[in-house]
Motif scaffolding. Structure first.
Motif, mmCIF file in Angstrom:
data_model
loop_
_atom_site.group_PDB
_atom_site.id
_atom_site.type_symbol
_atom_site.label_atom_id
_atom_site.label_comp_id
_atom_site.label_asym_id
_atom_site.label_seq_id
_atom_site.Cartn_x
_atom_site.Cartn_y
_atom_site.Cartn_z
ATOM 1 N N PHE A 135 4.080 -24.229 47.485
ATOM 2 C CA PHE A 135 4.154 -24.248 48.685
ATOM 3 C C PHE A 135 4.645 -22.306 48.846
ATOM 4 O O PHE A 135 5.149 -21.929 48.047
ATOM 5 N N ASN A 136 3.860 -21.509 49.598
ATOM 6 C CA ASN A 136 4.472 -20.366 50.044
ATOM 7 C C ASN A 136 5.436 -19.894 50.306
ATOM 8 O O ASN A 136 6.140 -20.313 50.624
ATOM 9 N N THR A 137 6.315 -19.264 48.977
ATOM 10 C CA THR A 137 7.809 -18.787 49.749
ATOM 11 C C THR A 137 7.773 -18.102 50.867
ATOM 12 O O THR A 137 8.858 -18.265 51.540
ATOM 13 N N VAL A 138 7.140 -17.218 51.442
ATOM 14 C CA VAL A 138 7.160 -17.333 52.906
ATOM 15 C C VAL A 138 7.575 -18.376 54.332
ATOM 16 O O VAL A 138 7.392 -17.638 55.336
ATOM 17 N N LEU A 139 7.148 -19.684 53.868
ATOM 18 C CA LEU A 139 7.377 -20.272 54.425
ATOM 19 C C LEU A 139 8.537 -20.622 54.606
ATOM 20 O O LEU A 139 9.476 -21.362 55.382
ATOM 21 N N PHE A 140 9.762 -20.560 54.162
ATOM 22 C CA PHE A 140 10.925 -20.686 53.584
ATOM 23 C C PHE A 140 12.427 -19.559 53.778
ATOM 24 O O PHE A 140 11.728 -18.600 53.556
ATOM 25 N N ARG A 141 12.700 -19.629 54.425
ATOM 26 C CA ARG A 141 14.178 -19.153 54.087
ATOM 27 C C ARG A 141 15.532 -19.097 53.136
ATOM 28 O O ARG A 141 15.650 -20.680 52.722
ATOM 29 N N ASN A 142 16.346 -18.438 52.546
ATOM 30 C CA ASN A 142 17.284 -18.384 52.090
ATOM 31 C C ASN A 142 18.369 -19.166 52.885
ATOM 32 O O ASN A 142 18.614 -19.193 53.480
ATOM 33 N N ASP A 143 19.528 -20.105 52.075
ATOM 34 C CA ASP A 143 20.403 -20.423 52.603
ATOM 35 C C ASP A 143 21.657 -19.742 53.459
ATOM 36 O O ASP A 143 21.425 -18.599 52.382
ATOM 37 N N PRO A 144 21.403 -19.465 54.600
ATOM 38 C CA PRO A 144 22.697 -18.468 54.730
ATOM 39 C C PRO A 144 23.895 -18.553 54.145
ATOM 40 O O PRO A 144 24.631 -17.244 54.461
ATOM 41 N N THR A 145 24.219 -19.316 54.406
ATOM 42 C CA THR A 145 25.717 -19.310 53.542
ATOM 43 C C THR A 145 25.813 -18.655 52.187
ATOM 44 O O THR A 145 27.516 -18.607 51.826
ATOM 45 N N VAL A 146 24.531 -19.199 51.140
ATOM 46 C CA VAL A 146 25.507 -18.133 50.082
ATOM 47 C C VAL A 146 24.987 -16.573 50.443
ATOM 48 O O VAL A 146 24.273 -15.774 51.011
ATOM 49 N N VAL A 147 25.697 -16.215 49.461
ATOM 50 C CA VAL A 147 26.704 -14.425 49.979
ATOM 51 C C VAL A 147 25.017 -13.339 49.053
ATOM 52 O O VAL A 147 25.441 -13.642 47.509
ATOM 53 N N GLU A 148 24.685 -12.717 49.282
ATOM 54 C CA GLU A 148 23.437 -11.685 48.800
ATOM 55 C C GLU A 148 23.889 -11.559 47.334
ATOM 56 O O GLU A 148 23.234 -11.263 46.697
ATOM 57 N N LYS A 149 24.943 -10.504 47.054
ATOM 58 C CA LYS A 149 25.227 -10.308 46.390
ATOM 59 C C LYS A 149 25.980 -11.378 45.285
ATOM 60 O O LYS A 149 25.364 -10.699 43.767
#
Length: 92
Positions: A60-74
């Motif tokens: 699936f195209n990655t633009v269709l998704f968002r990352n889990d907001p509970t994961v800290v970017e660092k």
């Protein structure tokens, strides 16, 4: 979603963005705001595909998704790798 998202991470189908046909096909299978598990990501020249554990062999195209907001970017930074394009220039 970030193309450097490591396998095993959760992503959420947003039901927006991408090409119309890709979006329509994804909407037939996936549910909005439901977590899916990343199997791997294939990075292309103009788009990238995420493969999900729940749907083996189906990208699936990655633009269709968002990352889990509970994961800290660092925390995701430790998984980032340098990308190598899947082509080689001819020396002719």
């Amino acid at each position: 979603m970030d193309i450097n998202t490591p396998p095993g991470s959760s992503v959420f189908f947003e039901g927006k963005h991408g090409y119309q046909l890709e979006l329509e096909n994804a909407e037939k299978i996936l549910k909005k705001d439901v977590p899916y598990t990343v199997a791997y990501v294939e990075v292309g020249h103009s788009s990238s595909d995420v493969y999900l554990v729940e749907y083996p062999g189906r990208g699936f195209n990655t633009v269709l998704f968002r990352n889990d907001p509970t994961v800290v970017e660092k925390d995701q930074d430790k998984y980032k790798t340098s990308l190598v394009w899947p082509y080689r220039r001819s020396s002719k």
